[in-house]
Design a protein around this motif. Structure first.
Motif, short mmCIF file in Angstrom:
data_model
loop_
_atom_site.label_atom_id
_atom_site.label_comp_id
_atom_site.label_asym_id
_atom_site.label_seq_id
_atom_site.Cartn_x
_atom_site.Cartn_y
_atom_site.Cartn_z
N VAL A 1 59.92 41.50 90.90
CA VAL A 1 59.00 42.49 91.50
C VAL A 1 58.28 43.11 90.60
CG1 VAL A 1 58.92 44.62 92.89
CG2 VAL A 1 60.64 43.00 93.39
N TYR A 2 56.80 43.26 90.74
CA TYR A 2 55.99 43.87 89.93
C TYR A 2 55.69 45.25 90.68
CZ TYR A 2 51.32 45.33 87.90
OH TYR A 2 50.37 45.91 87.38
N THR A 3 55.85 46.10 90.01
CA THR A 3 55.70 47.65 90.49
C THR A 3 55.33 48.44 89.42
OG1 THR A 3 56.93 49.07 92.09
CG2 THR A 3 58.20 48.19 90.23
N ILE B 1 50.83 57.14 88.15
CA ILE B 1 51.63 55.91 87.55
C ILE B 1 52.21 56.34 86.15
CG2 ILE B 1 51.33 53.53 86.90
CD1 ILE B 1 49.06 53.25 88.75
N GLU B 2 53.55 56.48 86.24
CA GLU B 2 54.37 56.77 84.95
C GLU B 2 54.78 55.22 84.30
OE1 GLU B 2 54.97 59.59 83.77
OE2 GLU B 2 54.31 60.96 85.41
N ALA B 3 54.67 54.33 85.01
CA ALA B 3 55.13 53.05 84.35
C ALA B 3 54.61 51.79 85.04
CB ALA B 3 56.53 53.01 84.11
N ASP B 4 54.21 50.57 84.47
CA ASP B 4 53.89 49.51 85.08
C ASP B 4 54.76 48.49 84.57
OD1 ASP B 4 51.60 48.30 86.37
OD2 ASP B 4 51.28 47.14 84.70
N VAL B 5 55.77 47.82 85.41
CA VAL B 5 56.83 47.02 85.09
C VAL B 5 57.13 45.77 85.95
CG1 VAL B 5 57.82 49.12 84.00
CG2 VAL B 5 58.72 48.48 86.22
N THR B 6 57.89 44.88 85.51
CA THR B 6 58.51 44.04 86.25
C THR B 6 60.16 44.25 86.30
OG1 THR B 6 58.88 42.29 84.71
CG2 THR B 6 56.94 42.18 86.03
N ILE B 7 60.59 44.25 87.68
CA ILE B 7 62.09 44.32 87.78
C ILE B 7 62.60 43.00 88.45
CG2 ILE B 7 63.96 45.83 88.65
CD1 ILE B 7 62.05 48.05 88.60
#
Length: 293
Positions: free
Chosen positions: A88-90, A99-105
Motif C-alpha cells: 500500500v502506498y500511503t 503529510i508527515e510521511a510518504d511511505v509504502t507498507i
C-alpha cells in the motif's frame, strides 16, 4: 564499475557511473560536465532496457503485534487492511491533514507489516509512529535498515531477467503490481516487492545483507543479453520527476494535505475513522463544491 559516489544520511551510494575508461570523478562546474551524458545513458537504460540500482539506504522497519493494524490505520490516509502480500502506498497525516510521511507498507502477515521510507526519514517516520504506540497497545517496531540490502531491478526487460533466476511465475496475473512475494534467487532468500520509484516495470529485491553481492552478481550475469546497466541516484531523480513521483521534504511536507499534492487517490475515506479524516473530508467536500460551481 566507475561509480561516482554521493551520500545521504551517512550512506555512501552511487550518484552516477562513469563510462569505461573515463575518470570516476565529478568536477564542479556551472556547465554540463561528464555526468550529464552518463546520467542520460542510465536514464535511457531504465526506460528502454533494464538497470540495477543499489537502494539499500532505504529505511526499513517491521511494525508488528496485535495492535499494529489499528495503529497504522489510524495514521495512514490509505486503507492498510488489505490481503497479505499487498503493498500500500500511503501518506501518514496529522490531525490537520498535513503529510508527515510518504511511505509504502507491505502486509506480511495478519499482524506484521513491512514499512519502507526514505534514507534520511527513518528516524522521523519511526517517531511519528512511536508517538501513538502507547495508546495502540501490543505494537513493536524492528529496524531492518542495516540488516537488509535492496537491489532495484527495473526497466521493460526486468521481468525477462528475473525469470532466468527463479521458477516462480512472474506474469501480471501471478505477481501483480503492488504485491510482494518471497523468492529464492540463487542462494538468496528475497522479499520481492513489485514496485519501483521510477515509473517503469521493476522489482525491489530486499535481501539479507550477506547475500547482497551474490544477488547482484546473479542479476548482472542474467542481464547481460538484455543490455543491463548500473544506474545511480541522479537517474532516479530524473525518472521519478518524469513519473510525478513525489519526495517528502521537497515536493510534499506537513504544510500540504494529500489533495493539494495530487495524492487524493491515496485517501480511503470509506475505511472508517483515522487521524486526519475530519480535515481531509472537509477539503474533499469543498473541492467537490468548487468543481460543481
Amino acid at each position: 564499475a566507475g561509480a561516482v559516489y554521493g551520500n545521504k544520511f551517512g550512506w555512501e551510494r552511487p550518484n552516477w557511473f562513469a563510462p569505461a575508461g573515463a575518470p570516476a570523478v565529478e568536477v564542479p562546474s556551472f556547465e554540463r560536465g561528464a555526468a550529464f551524458d552518463a546520467i542520460g545513458a542510465e536514464h535511457r537504460a531504465v526506460r528502454e532496457r533494464v538497470a540495477l540500482i543499489d537502494m539499500s539506504s532505504f529505511s526499513k522497519y517491521e511494525v508488528h503485534g496485535p495492535g499494529a493494524l489499528a495503529l497504522l490505520q489510524k495514521l495512514a490516509g490509505n486503507d492498510i487492511d488489505r490481503p497479505v502480500g499487498t503493498i500500500v502506498y500511503t501518506q501518514l497525516c496529522n490531525e490537520r491533514g498535513g503529510i508527515e510521511a510518504d511511505v509504502t507498507i507491505t502486509r506480511l502477515a495478519a499482524h506484521r507489516f513491512y514499512f519502507v521510507t526514505g534514507s534520511a526519514l527513518g528516524v522521523r517516520d519511526r517517531s511519528t509512529i512511536e508517538r501513538h504506540i502507547a495508546a495502540a497497545g501490543g505494537v513493536a517496531i524492528d529496524d531492518h535498515t542495516s540488516a537488509r540490502a535492496v537491489l532495484n531491478l527495473c526497466g521493460p526487460r526486468s521481468r525477462e531477467v528475473l525469470a532466468q533466476l527463479t521458477a516462480a511465475p512472474l506474469a501480471n496475473a501471478d505477481f501483480p503490481y503492488m504485491s510482494a512475494r518471497q523468492l529464492d534467487i540463487g542462494l538468496a532468500p528475497v522479499l520481492a516487492l513489485r514496485v519501483t520509484y521510477l515509473g517503469e516495470l521493476g522489482y525491489e529485491l530486499h535481501v539479507p545483507v550477506e547475500y547482497a553481492l551474490h544477488l547482484y552478481e546473479k542479476l548482472w550475469a542474467a542481464g547481460q543479453p538484455h543490455g543491463i546497466a548500473n544506474a545511480g541516484y541522479r537517474a532516479i531523480n530524473s525518472l521519478r520527476l518524469e513519473k510525478h513521483y513525489l519526495i517528502w521534504g521537497a515536493d510534499i511536507t506537513p504544510d500540504y494535505n494529500p489533495y493539494e499534492a495530487g495524492l487524493g487517490f491515496c485517501v480511503a475515506l470509506g475505511k472508517g475513522d483515522f487521524l486526519a479524516r475530519a480535515d481531509v473530508l472537509s477539503r474533499f467536500s469543498l473541492g467537490r463544491q468548487a468543481r460543481a460551481v
